[in-house]
Enzyme design. Structure first.
Site, PDB file in Angstrom:
ATOM      1  CG  HIS A 227     -39.420  18.123  34.682  1.00  0.00           C
ATOM      2  ND1 HIS A 227     -39.507  17.238  35.713  1.00  0.00           N
ATOM      3  CD2 HIS A 227     -39.970  17.530  33.604  1.00  0.00           C
ATOM      4  CE1 HIS A 227     -40.123  16.148  35.288  1.00  0.00           C
ATOM      5  NE2 HIS A 227     -40.419  16.294  34.020  1.00  0.00           N
ATOM      6  NE  ARG A 334     -41.123  17.177  29.373  1.00  0.00           N
ATOM      7  CZ  ARG A 334     -40.063  16.920  28.606  1.00  0.00           C
ATOM      8  NH1 ARG A 334     -39.740  17.711  27.613  1.00  0.00           N
ATOM      9  NH2 ARG A 334     -39.322  15.855  28.845  1.00  0.00           N
ATOM     10  CG  ASN A 499     -36.159  12.359  30.623  1.00  0.00           C
ATOM     11  OD1 ASN A 499     -35.249  11.921  29.945  1.00  0.00           O
ATOM     12  ND2 ASN A 499     -36.891  13.395  30.241  1.00  0.00           N
ATOM     13  CG  ASP A 500     -40.334  10.583  35.139  1.00  0.00           C
ATOM     14  OD1 ASP A 500     -39.686  10.976  36.128  1.00  0.00           O
ATOM     15  OD2 ASP A 500     -41.179  11.282  34.559  1.00  0.00           O
ATOM     16  CB  CYS A 547     -40.672  11.591  23.898  1.00  0.00           C
ATOM     17  SG  CYS A 547     -41.606  10.981  25.297  1.00  0.00           S
TER      18      CYS A 547
END
Ligand code: PEP
Ligand code: MG
Length: 615
Positions: A227, A334, A499-500, A547
């Site tokens: 992040h 976010r 990402n995750d 995203c």
């Protein structure tokens, strides 16, 4: 953003061993390129001012707990230093021999040293808080050491004595940082045009940076899609993370070059390096001007297929950049960053105001609000202070109570945020998105809460639209991707968080530099999960977007289009790059290309194909 004529170096005394390091003409450090662009500026680094801790008294009954806090901070500091020691071999040999003894000295002070023994005594007998005890003891030791400096005869001895005093101050600062988990508030004192260098930067710290004052960032810790990297890209600050040994080698005030495209940090740059860096800065400015012209051109492929290009937003200060980049709406807001760096959790009115302001600023373009995704590295002090979440521990925080799991246990927190979003939704097209979903039951429970909150608001006389905003989910765990067909029955839309998804599929921490080489969104396992999710969404006629950081990488645009994606959300600075790439592609060719990629079993073969196609 960069500065070519740095101010004269600040006169801060440095340990002699480090001074010798800086005598070397030019040192190039390598790390992970996370945010493009070149920055030239004076270094601002590990020498942040001593933390301001009031002399805090504690009750006698609290002394044992305070001692335990100190033990935990000592253990954490040792762990950080041992990790740094293990990574020293990546440094040039002469830098290694300079830094290694310093780390040994720090580690010795974390053992049964006068500092730790003295701090413990100040807690138990003086009833001081752990932070105050460490700072008072370090101050006392420093004063004794410096008194010897006055008595010392030669300049060399005096420098040695000063070095020992600096070492005590440095280790005390590390302990206090670990005790307070305080963000780097000293950013406010950052000289304009400076390059910030620090051991690590938490996402909450990155959120405090002012991109208009900062030239670049380089840290020792961190990974490509953590992040912190996401924030730095969003702020458009050239940055290199995961640079072993860097903070220990910097001399504040001296000039450095950060190349966020190549992933290098150059200390003591030669005239030739500086000239090349200035050319890099100018080229980057020209590229931005070229991209600005793309703003009004449609986001479509050569064959006229329209694609939605939206922006990700973390902080309202990004809004002007988003408005200028030619994005259509916000595909991922976010919201967790609104909860950071404050003492209390924002209430419904405060949140509603922020959400409404963002919707209004977007002037009728849609905004997807992702409800709070607490957990992993996204630490939020206000939630810990309010007892809403436990302290993040070292035991797999990424696998714990995060995202929607936490919200469903903390209904007040969840419903307050849903109410704020629903109230704001009258200001523009709104979507609500759930993070870290792994089961259908979570979506059903969240929808129940959503409907309940809407009914309550209507009873209260709030004016809401006739139809509630769509409620969708992030696909960012392998569990969600593999259940995508079942989830598509309950969720109104999908946004694939690569990402995750990459981190969880490959069991690699996204923010951890030690395993950064293993973090690979082009691994076939990740791509298969993306493909599976897209196909499930399309079969059920559910909108699907991507995203995660893959969306903003123009190297991957053809592949994502070929997998069937027509909606992308990314950091604002990436929108023009992706648009430019897309406007040169044909869907048919993208589909053929994606087919070839999906036949590969080897991530390196996929990377080679992607590189070849990008040429
Ligand atoms: C993701 O995981 O890809 C994502 C977009 O969410 P975040 O980066 O905020 O975890
Ligand atoms: Mg995520």
């Amino acid at each position: 953003m960069s500065r070519t004529d740095p101010p004269p170096p600040q006169h801060r005394r440095l340990p002699v061993r480090l001074r010798r390091t800086f005598a070397t003409p030019e040192t190039v450090f390598s790390g992970i390129a996370v945010s493009p662009g070149v920055a030239i500026g004076p270094l601002f680094g590990t020498a942040e001012p001593a933390p301001e801790i009031a002399r805090q008294k504690i009750q006698a009954a609290d002394a044992p707990a305070e001692g335990a806090r100190l033990d935990a901070a000592v253990a954490q500091s040792r762990k950080q230093l041992l990790k740094l020691k293990a990574r020293l071999e990546a440094l040039p040999e002469d830098s290694q021999s300079e830094i290694a003894p310093l780390i040994e000295a720090y580690l010795r002070m974390l053992g049964s040293s006068r500092l730790i023994r003295g701090a413990k005594r100040r807690i138990a007998e003086g009833l001081l808080s752990a932070e105050s005890a460490v700072l008072c003891e370090a101050e006392a030791i420093g004063a004794v050491i410096l008194a010897q400096a006055d008595a010392a005869a030669s300049g060399e001895d005096r420098a040695g004595v000063q070095r020992r005093a600096d070492e005590v101050t440095e280790i005390a600062r590390r302990l206090v940082r670990n005790l307070t988990r305080a963000p780097f508030q000293s950013f406010t004192g950052l000289p304009e045009g400076a390059i910030l260098v620090c051991p690590s930067l938490r996402p909450a710290d990155a959120a405090l940076l002012d991109p208009s004052r900062l030239a670049g960032v380089a840290t020792e810790e961190g990974g490509a899609d953590g992040h912190t990297a996401v924030m730095l890209r969003a702020l458009g600050v050239p940055a290199v993370l995961g640079v072993p040994g860097l903070p220990a080698a910097v001399r504040p005030g001296h000039t450095a070059v950060v190349d966020g495209t190549a992933g290098t940090v150059t200390l003591n740059p030669t005239a030739a390096t500086l000239a090349a860096a200035r050319r890099g800065v100018a080229a980057f400015v020209r590229e931005r001007q070229r991209f600005a012209r793309l703003r009004r051109l449609p986001a479509e492929t050569v064959d006229g297929t329209a694609v939605e290009l939206a922006a990700n937003l973390e902080l309202p200060i990004e809004l002007p950049l988003i408005q200028q980049c030619g994005a259509f709406g916000i595909g991922l807001f976010r919201t967790e960053f609104l909860f950071m760096n404050r003492e209390t959790v924002p209430d419904e009115d405060t949140q509603a105001e922020t959400y409404r302001a963002v919707l209004e600023a977007m002037g009728g373009a849609p905004v997807t609000f992702r409800v709070l995704d607490w957990g992993g590295e996204k630490e939020i002090e206000a939630l810990t202070a309010a007892g809403i979440v436990p302290e993040i521990t070292d035991t797999n925080p990424a696998l714990g109570l995060r995202g929607i799991r936490l919200l469903l246990r903390q209904m007040d927190l969840f419903e307050t945020q849903l109410a704020a979003i629903l109230r704001a939704s009258v200001a523009g097209p709104t979507r609500v998105m759930l993070p870290m979903v792994t089961t259908v039951a979570e979506v059903l429970a969240a929808r129940e809460a959503f409907d309940r909150v809407a009914r309550r608001l209507r009873r209260r006389g709030e004016r809401l639209g006739e139809k509630l905003p769509p409620l969708g989910i992030m696909i960012e765990t392998p569990g969600a991707a593999l259940s995508a067909d079942a989830l598509a029955l309950e969720a109104d839309f999908f946004a694939i968080g690569t990402n995750d998804l990459t981190a969880y599929t490959l069991a690699v921490d996204r923010g951890e530099s030690d395993v950064a080489g293993l973090y690979d969104p082009l691994h076939p396992a990740v791509l298969r999960l993306v493909q599976f999710s897209v196909e499930a969404a399309l079969r059920m006629h559910r909108p699907v977007s991507v995203c995660g950081e893959m969306a903003g990488n123009p190297r991957l645009t053809a592949l994502l289009l070929g997998l069937g994606l027509r909606s992308f959300s990314m950091n604002a600075a990436a929108v023009p790059r992706v648009k430019q790439r897309m406007r040169g592609l044909r869907i048919e060719e993208c589909v053929r290309f994606a087919r070839r990629v999906m036949e590969q079993a080897d991530p390196q073969a996929i990377a080679a194909l992607v590189d070849e196609a990008g040429r």
